[in-house]
Design an enzyme around this catalytic site. Sequence first.
Site, short mmCIF file in Angstrom:
data_model
loop_
_atom_site.label_atom_id
_atom_site.label_comp_id
_atom_site.label_asym_id
_atom_site.label_seq_id
_atom_site.Cartn_x
_atom_site.Cartn_y
_atom_site.Cartn_z
N HIS A 1 0.83 -1.19 0.00
CA HIS A 1 0.00 0.00 0.00
C HIS A 1 0.88 1.25 0.00
O HIS A 1 2.07 1.21 0.30
CB HIS A 1 -0.96 0.00 1.20
CG HIS A 1 -0.38 0.57 2.46
ND1 HIS A 1 -0.49 1.90 2.81
CD2 HIS A 1 0.31 -0.02 3.46
CE1 HIS A 1 0.10 2.11 3.98
NE2 HIS A 1 0.60 0.96 4.40
N CYS A 2 0.25 2.38 -0.35
CA CYS A 2 0.92 3.69 -0.32
C CYS A 2 -0.15 4.72 0.03
O CYS A 2 -0.86 4.55 1.01
CB CYS A 2 1.62 3.97 -1.65
SG CYS A 2 0.54 3.91 -3.10
N GLN A 3 -0.28 5.76 -0.76
CA GLN A 3 -1.35 6.74 -0.55
C GLN A 3 -2.56 6.46 -1.43
O GLN A 3 -3.69 6.54 -0.98
CB GLN A 3 -0.83 8.16 -0.81
CG GLN A 3 -1.89 9.25 -0.80
CD GLN A 3 -2.52 9.48 0.57
OE1 GLN A 3 -1.94 9.15 1.60
NE2 GLN A 3 -3.73 10.05 0.58
#
Length: 268
Positions: free
Chosen positions: A227-229
Amino acid sequence: MTPTITIEIPAASEALVRQLLALHEELQALALSAPDGTVLNACEEAVIPKGRDLTANLLADADAWSKRIGSLGVGADTQVVVYDDNHAKDAARVWWILRYWGVKDVRLLNGGWVGWDKGKHPTDKTDAVIKSSEFKAVAATERMATKDELLKSLSGGKFQIVDARSEGEFCGTDALKNKRAGAIPGSKQLEWIDLLDKDTHRFKSPDELKKLFDAAGVKLDRPTATHCQSGGRAAVMAYGLELMGAKDERNYYKSWSEWGNADDTPVV
């Protein structure tokens, strides 16, 4: 002959593992010789010949993506090569979206536009003539992780969670525009850009990637959610894991834009 379509994203090989990265020379030959070969492009400047545009936004419904992907001349069996000039971040997002919706053979151009340009390969500024294809988008749900799945995994430990964001985002010192800052409990942080050489835009060697994953405590044989933003940097991480032979890697596509703004998600 199966057409090869190359997608370039705005912002503008030696194969590593399992030959998922396309050679500059291979793409050049395909682009110039394949009768039906095209290049998908969205650059404002020169592009690889036969370019077409694909901008990766949030996932829509299957019917919408059937029309969008088919309108670019992409079928389920079309070989697609994606590139950008943004260290593969945008290209990897498109790679993941196309794989999610059922395009079987999607690759990244190792080195992207930077490598192509430095190699003095042919470029073009004309708009491509697009012949639409029939495409039926069917979601490969095993390629995406959801908030509910990760919440359940926090107690059972099904997934190892790999955070591809910066150290500041992970440690909570950089909230961006989210309501809350920090990390998903138990997640391991490895910034997406560390997988690439910042000058050449090429993915690092298998030995270098293995050392990075080992140092971060990431096990290649475990089911993994990245995941990230908002899914782009996480797609680079998912691609790197797949390059290294991981069999079950998923992109939590809504990422911190959902987790960091929800009321039912723990943050550390």
